[in-house]
Design a protein around this motif. Structure first.
Motif, PDB file in Angstrom:
ATOM      1  N   TRP A  61       3.043  10.492  13.058  1.00  0.00           N
ATOM      2  CA  TRP A  61       1.927   8.930  12.107  1.00  0.00           C
ATOM      3  C   TRP A  61       1.058   8.844  12.976  1.00  0.00           C
ATOM      4  O   TRP A  61       2.362   7.986  13.638  1.00  0.00           O
ATOM      5  CB  TRP A  61       2.460   8.818  10.630  1.00  0.00           C
ATOM      6  N   SER A 101       0.783  -0.930   0.436  1.00  0.00           N
ATOM      7  CA  SER A 101      -0.234  -0.124   0.093  1.00  0.00           C
ATOM      8  C   SER A 101       0.818   0.623   0.271  1.00  0.00           C
ATOM      9  O   SER A 101       1.825   1.733   1.138  1.00  0.00           O
ATOM     10  CB  SER A 101      -0.938  -0.169   1.264  1.00  0.00           C
ATOM     11  N   ASN A 102       0.450   2.236  -0.909  1.00  0.00           N
ATOM     12  CA  ASN A 102       2.148   3.371  -0.533  1.00  0.00           C
ATOM     13  C   ASN A 102       0.909   4.712  -1.361  1.00  0.00           C
ATOM     14  O   ASN A 102      -0.327   4.823  -2.548  1.00  0.00           O
ATOM     15  CB  ASN A 102       2.861   3.248  -2.254  1.00  0.00           C
ATOM     16  N   ARG A 103       1.601   5.850  -0.674  1.00  0.00           N
ATOM     17  CA  ARG A 103       0.646   7.217  -1.139  1.00  0.00           C
ATOM     18  C   ARG A 103      -0.041   7.860  -3.052  1.00  0.00           C
ATOM     19  O   ARG A 103      -0.849   7.534  -3.425  1.00  0.00           O
ATOM     20  CB  ARG A 103       1.080   8.188  -0.548  1.00  0.00           C
ATOM     21  N   THR A 104       1.677   6.890  -3.364  1.00  0.00           N
ATOM     22  CA  THR A 104       1.092   7.337  -4.458  1.00  0.00           C
ATOM     23  C   THR A 104       1.096   5.582  -5.360  1.00  0.00           C
ATOM     24  O   THR A 104       2.069   5.435  -5.368  1.00  0.00           O
ATOM     25  CB  THR A 104       3.103   7.052  -5.559  1.00  0.00           C
ATOM     26  N   TRP A 119      -4.082   3.323  -0.550  1.00  0.00           N
ATOM     27  CA  TRP A 119      -3.138   3.815   0.649  1.00  0.00           C
ATOM     28  C   TRP A 119      -5.025   4.460   1.492  1.00  0.00           C
ATOM     29  O   TRP A 119      -4.060   4.227   3.094  1.00  0.00           O
ATOM     30  CB  TRP A 119      -2.795   5.271   0.030  1.00  0.00           C
ATOM     31  N   ASP A 120      -5.683   4.536   1.548  1.00  0.00           N
ATOM     32  CA  ASP A 120      -7.080   4.829   2.205  1.00  0.00           C
ATOM     33  C   ASP A 120      -7.743   3.231   2.538  1.00  0.00           C
ATOM     34  O   ASP A 120      -9.246   3.956   3.622  1.00  0.00           O
ATOM     35  CB  ASP A 120      -7.191   6.241   1.810  1.00  0.00           C
ATOM     36  N   THR A 143       7.785   3.072   5.066  1.00  0.00           N
ATOM     37  CA  THR A 143       7.692   4.720   4.771  1.00  0.00           C
ATOM     38  C   THR A 143       9.022   5.266   5.243  1.00  0.00           C
ATOM     39  O   THR A 143       9.472   4.582   6.696  1.00  0.00           O
ATOM     40  CB  THR A 143       6.037   5.232   4.573  1.00  0.00           C
TER      41      THR A 143
END
Ligand code: NAP
Length: 301
Positions: free
Chosen positions: A225, A161-164, A196-197, A213
């Protein structure tokens, strides 16, 4: 300790980076060299990308036994190696070069080894964990690439899972193709991605979640975080490869829920062991004295 530890016959190695000033490897390797009274030295080598090959050839010509390689040279190190370990080939990245007496260069990627060795040192049965459920990797950068490869080798189903999102998809596809190329007759790797969400919603099905990350890192994009772990099952193992602070808020939240945790400093120490053994000929211990020494070096920064 021997008075004349470094002589004209000293075994030499170093770390090549650009920049290289942040690297803890010289502190760690020279600590082990002194502790074991080995006639050797390990030096930081600041090398710009356009002279990487020249620098490696120069080190070989000067009698160095090899080098660690850090950002931005890990792909160039892969390319310069005559032979690479299977997991480094799949990851497409090398962080440890060994210069052989016949002039050839051997490359390996020890980050994934260090990650797994640290889990085991923390008392986690990695094989049993792989049978319990998937591993979720948060992030899709260089560290995720090496760790995912080693988790696949241990039999895990790996979810990124990645932000981008495109980067997570790209990494999953790339590792899938590389794995199938390397093991054409073996089982296909089990790789997938989650938005990611949405990853917190998957927690109840997981055996392991790893933060790869820079979230939670002191001085990083979001030191405070703290994800929501309320859906985690009681057997989830929570691991974070960030090592400043040693206990991130992610790990703290997991501990408060009674979950098993594993921090990032041990990975940093364990990943150095194969290189030390190859260059200086001795096994190393990752014990409390070593960790305390590195913690002290980190605190002085
Ligand atoms: N313990 C150890 O031995 C060890 C070894 C290697 C690395 N590390 C640590 O691991 C971390 C990552 O290293 P790396 O080499 O993999 O770096 P990298 O290749 O630059 O990847 C960074 C990752 O962090 C994500 N990220 C960055 N800022 C974010 C934000 N604000 N929100 C969400 N995601 C964010 C990036 O997502 P995008 O793709 O969306 O940008 C990417 O997935 C660093 O903290 C590093 O110190 C520890």
């Amino acid at each position: 300790m021997s008075e004349f530890r470094i002589t004209g016959k000293a075994k030499l190695a170093g770390v090549i980076g650009h920049p290289v000033t942040h690297s803890l490897s010289p502190v760690l390797h020279n600590y082990w060299l002194a502790r074991k009274e080995i006639d050797g030295a390990y030096v930081p080598l600041s090398v710009a990308p356009d002279v990487f090959v020249t620098a490696v050839k120069g080190l070989q010509a000067s009698g160095f036994r090899g080098a660690n390689v850090t950002i931005p040279h890990k792909e160039a190190a892969f390319a310069i190696a005559d032979e690479v370990d299977p997991m480094a080939r799949i990851a497409g990245s090398v962080n440890t070069l060994v210069f052989r007496e016949d002039g050839t260069i051997h490359g390996s990627s020890t980050d994934g080894f260090g990650y797994i060795a640290n889990l085991e040192a923390d008392g986690i049965d990695v094989t049993a964990l792989a049978n319990r459920g998937p591993a979720l990797l948060l992030g899709a950068g260089g560290a995720a690439r090496s760790i995912a490869t080693s988790l696949l080798e241990k039999g895990f189903q790996v979810i990124f899972s990645n932000r981008t999102a495109e980067r997570a998809d790209g990494l999953a596809n790339e590792l899938d193709a590389a794995w199938r190329r390397h093991f054409p007759k073996g089982d296909a790797p089990r790789l997938s991605t989650v938005a990611w969400d949405k990853w917190e919603e998957q927690l109840s099905e997981l055996a392991l979640v790893v933060n790869t990350t820079s979230l939670g890192m002191q001085g990083g994009p979001a030191p405070d975080w703290t994800p929501d772990l309320s859906r985690a099952s009681s057997h989830l193992v929570v691991s974070d490869i960030v090592y400043v602070p040693q206990e991130t808020l992610f790990l703290k939240a997991a501990k408060e829920r009674g979950l098993t945790t594993s921090g990032g400093l041990g990975m940093l120490l364990h990943q150095a062991r194969p290189g030390f053994k190859a260059w200086f000929g001795a096994d190393t211990e990752v014990d409390e004295a070593t960790a305390a020494y590195i913690r002290a070096a980190l605190n002085k920064r």
